[in-house]
Design a protein around this motif. Structure first.
Motif, PDB file in Angstrom:
ATOM      1  N   UNK A 106       0.651  -1.141  -0.016  1.00 57.05           N
ATOM      2  CA  UNK A 106      -0.209  -0.066  -0.054  1.00 57.05           C
ATOM      3  C   UNK A 106       0.843   1.287  -0.096  1.00 57.05           C
ATOM      4  N   UNK A 107       2.088   1.352   0.669  1.00 56.60           N
ATOM      5  CA  UNK A 107       2.695   2.416   0.798  1.00 56.60           C
ATOM      6  C   UNK A 107       3.219   2.583  -0.846  1.00 56.60           C
ATOM      7  N   UNK A 108       3.798   1.462  -1.393  1.00 60.12           N
ATOM      8  CA  UNK A 108       4.262   1.710  -2.600  1.00 60.12           C
ATOM      9  C   UNK A 108       3.323   2.329  -3.775  1.00 60.12           C
ATOM     10  N   UNK A 109       2.105   1.628  -3.644  1.00 56.36           N
ATOM     11  CA  UNK A 109       0.867   1.876  -4.631  1.00 56.36           C
ATOM     12  C   UNK A 109       0.656   3.458  -4.352  1.00 56.36           C
ATOM     13  N   UNK A 114       1.016   8.916  -6.339  1.00 53.07           N
ATOM     14  CA  UNK A 114       1.065  10.438  -6.149  1.00 53.07           C
ATOM     15  C   UNK A 114       2.116  10.956  -6.984  1.00 53.07           C
ATOM     16  N   UNK A 115       2.817  10.094  -7.939  1.00 54.28           N
ATOM     17  CA  UNK A 115       3.820  10.487  -8.932  1.00 54.28           C
ATOM     18  C   UNK A 115       5.354  10.458  -8.418  1.00 54.28           C
ATOM     19  N   UNK A 116       5.414   9.616  -7.400  1.00 60.63           N
ATOM     20  CA  UNK A 116       6.936   9.271  -6.899  1.00 60.63           C
ATOM     21  C   UNK A 116       7.565   8.203  -7.706  1.00 60.63           C
ATOM     22  N   UNK A 117       8.786   8.354  -7.958  1.00 63.67           N
ATOM     23  CA  UNK A 117       9.644   7.386  -8.679  1.00 63.67           C
ATOM     24  C   UNK A 117       9.799   6.207  -7.654  1.00 63.67           C
ATOM     25  N   UNK A 123      13.502   5.503  -0.798  1.00 63.76           N
ATOM     26  CA  UNK A 123      14.294   6.391   0.074  1.00 63.76           C
ATOM     27  C   UNK A 123      13.035   6.883   1.093  1.00 63.76           C
ATOM     28  N   UNK A 124      11.797   6.782   0.839  1.00 61.04           N
ATOM     29  CA  UNK A 124      10.775   7.420   1.694  1.00 61.04           C
ATOM     30  C   UNK A 124      10.198   6.187   2.693  1.00 61.04           C
ATOM     31  N   UNK A 127      11.165   5.715   6.622  1.00 62.10           N
ATOM     32  CA  UNK A 127      10.696   7.118   7.586  1.00 62.10           C
ATOM     33  C   UNK A 127       9.267   6.709   7.749  1.00 62.10           C
ATOM     34  N   UNK A 128       8.596   5.997   6.686  1.00 58.66           N
ATOM     35  CA  UNK A 128       6.966   5.554   6.776  1.00 58.66           C
ATOM     36  C   UNK A 128       7.027   4.823   7.578  1.00 58.66           C
ATOM     37  N   UNK A 129       7.787   3.600   7.462  1.00 57.13           N
ATOM     38  CA  UNK A 129       7.688   2.378   8.308  1.00 57.13           C
ATOM     39  C   UNK A 129       8.017   2.582   9.911  1.00 57.13           C
TER      40      UNK A 129
END
Length: 323
Positions: A106-109, A114-117, A123-124, A127-129
Motif C-alpha cells: 500500500x505504501x508503494x501503491x 502520487x507521482x513518486x519514482x 528513500x521514503x 521513514x514511513x515504516x
C-alpha cells in the motif's frame, strides 16, 4: 498580504437518491420530472490563508467528510468551485488503502499514484515504516489491521509525502496516547513550517487546542466561521442544549433538517445554476443513448462473426470506391 491557500466558492454537493440503475436511466429521459436527491452541502464559501489550521466541526451528517473529500479532489462538487494552492493529502482511517494488499504494498501503491519514482519511494519507506511502528504487520494484508493500525499507516504516508495542505478526518480518534502524541508533534512541526491544515473531529477540546479557526457545519451549511475559541464556545453551548432534548425531540429536530436537505422544491428556489443542470441532463441523455446503441451494436457483432466479416467488406468497398 497573506496568500490564500484554499478558496471555496458557493460549493454545493447533491447526491441522487435513486438506487436502481434502471430508474437512474429512466430519470434521464424525463429531465423535467422531480428526482429524489440529498443536498450534503449547500452554498459553502470560505477562504483559508497559508499557514492556517482550520477545524471542521458539526453533528453527524453535517457534511464534514463530504467537504474533506471535495477539498482533497476525491469527489467533485455539484456546483461551485474549489481552488487550492498546493499538493493536498487527505488522512482518514483506511482512506486509499487496498484491503487485500500488505502495508508495504500500500505504501508503494499510494506513493506511485502520487507521482513518486521507485527510487524516491525506496528513500521514503524507512521513514514511513518507522513512523507507523507496525513492525511485522507491515507485510500483512490491510484487512487484518485494526482501525488504529490503519490510521497509523495512513498518517505515516500522509506526513512523509510532505503535502502543502493536510486534511485530517477523524484519524486521531483511534490509537493509543503514544501515537497520538507523535501525531500532534508532527502537526505542530507542520504548523511551524507554515503548512495549511484542516482538522476534522468530534473532539471539540482537540479542535480548540490545535486550530486557529473553526468552521461549524450544520446539516450542509456553514453555521459559524471564526476564531477557534469563539466558535468552539458557541458550538459547545449548542451541543449542551441539544443533549438536554429528549430522544423524541432530538429525532424530530434532525428529521426536519434532513428533510430540508432532501427537499428538491426548496433546492429549485435557490440560485444553483438551473441552466447548467438542464444542459447536463440533456448531454447525459445524448451520451447514454450513444452508449446504449454502441452496447447493442457490440453485442450483435460479438454474436455474429459472419456479420462482422460482412461489415468489414462493406467498409472496405466504400473506401475503395471513394479512392
Amino acid at each position: 498580504m497573506i496568500e490564500s491557500m484554499v478558496s471555496v466558492t458557493h460549493v454545493s454537493k447533491q447526491y441522487s437518491m435513486i438506487t436502481s440503475p434502471a430508474k437512474q436511466l429512466r430519470s434521464l429521459f424525463h429531465p423535467t420530472k422531480k428526482r429524489p436527491t440529498f443536498m450534503a452541502l449547500r452554498d459553502v464559501s470560505f477562504d483559508v490563508k497559508r499557514g492556517e489550521t482550520v477545524g471542521l466541526i458539526g453533528l453527524n451528517g453535517s457534511g464534514k467528510s463530504t467537504l474533506s473529500n471535495i477539498l482533497a479532489g476525491i469527489i467533485q462538487p455539484s456546483h461551485g468551485k474549489v481552488q487550492t494552492g498546493g499538493e493536498v493529502s487527505l488522512l482518514a482511517i483506511g482512506a486509499g488503502l487496498k484491503p487485500t494488499l500488505s502495508g508495504m504494498e500500500n505504501i508503494r501503491l499510494k506513493c506511485l499514484m502520487l507521482g513518486y519514482s521507485n527510487a524516491q519511494i525506496a528513500e521514503m519507506i524507512p521513514a514511513i515504516t518507522e513512523f507507523a511502528d507496525l513492525h511485522d504487520f507491515i507485510d500483512q494484508p490491510i484487512k487484518r489491521y485494526s482501525s488504529g493500525m490503519k490510521a497509523r499507516l495512513g498518517f505515516a504516508i500522509a506526513v512523509q509525502i510532505n503535502p502543502d495542505i493536510l486534511i485530517i478526518d477523524e484519524a486521531l480518534s483511534v490509537g493509543d496516547t503514544t501515537f497520538y502524541k507523535k501525531c500532534t508533534d508532527k502537526i505542530e512541526q507542520f504548523q511551524e513550517e507554515g503548512k495549511t491544515i484542516f482538522f476534522v473531529s468530534h473532539a471539540l477540546s482537540q479542535v480548540r487546542t490545535m486550530c486557529d479557526r473553526i468552521i461549524w457545519l450544520h446539516y450542509g451549511e456553514v453555521r459559524l466561521d471564526g476564531p477557534a475559541e469563539e466558535v468552539g464556545l458557541e458550538y459547545s453551548k449548542f451541543v449542551h442544549r441539544f443533549n438536554k432534548l429528549s430522544k423524541e425531540e432530538k429525532a424530530e429536530y434532525q428529521q426536519n433538517l434532513k428533510k430540508r436537505q432532501s427537499n428538491t422544491d426548496q433546492l429549485d428556489e435557490t440560485d444553483i445554476h438551473k441552466k447548467e443542470n438542464k444542459g447536463f441532463r440533456k448531454s447525459s441523455v445524448i451520451y447514454l443513448s450513444i452508449l446504449w446503441s454502441f452496447t447493442i451494436f457490440s453485442g450483435i457483432l460479438m454474436e455474429s462473426t459472419a456479420f462482422f466479416t460482412k461489415l468489414q467488406e462493406i467498409i472496405a468497398s466504400i473506401f475503395h470506391f471513394g479512392g
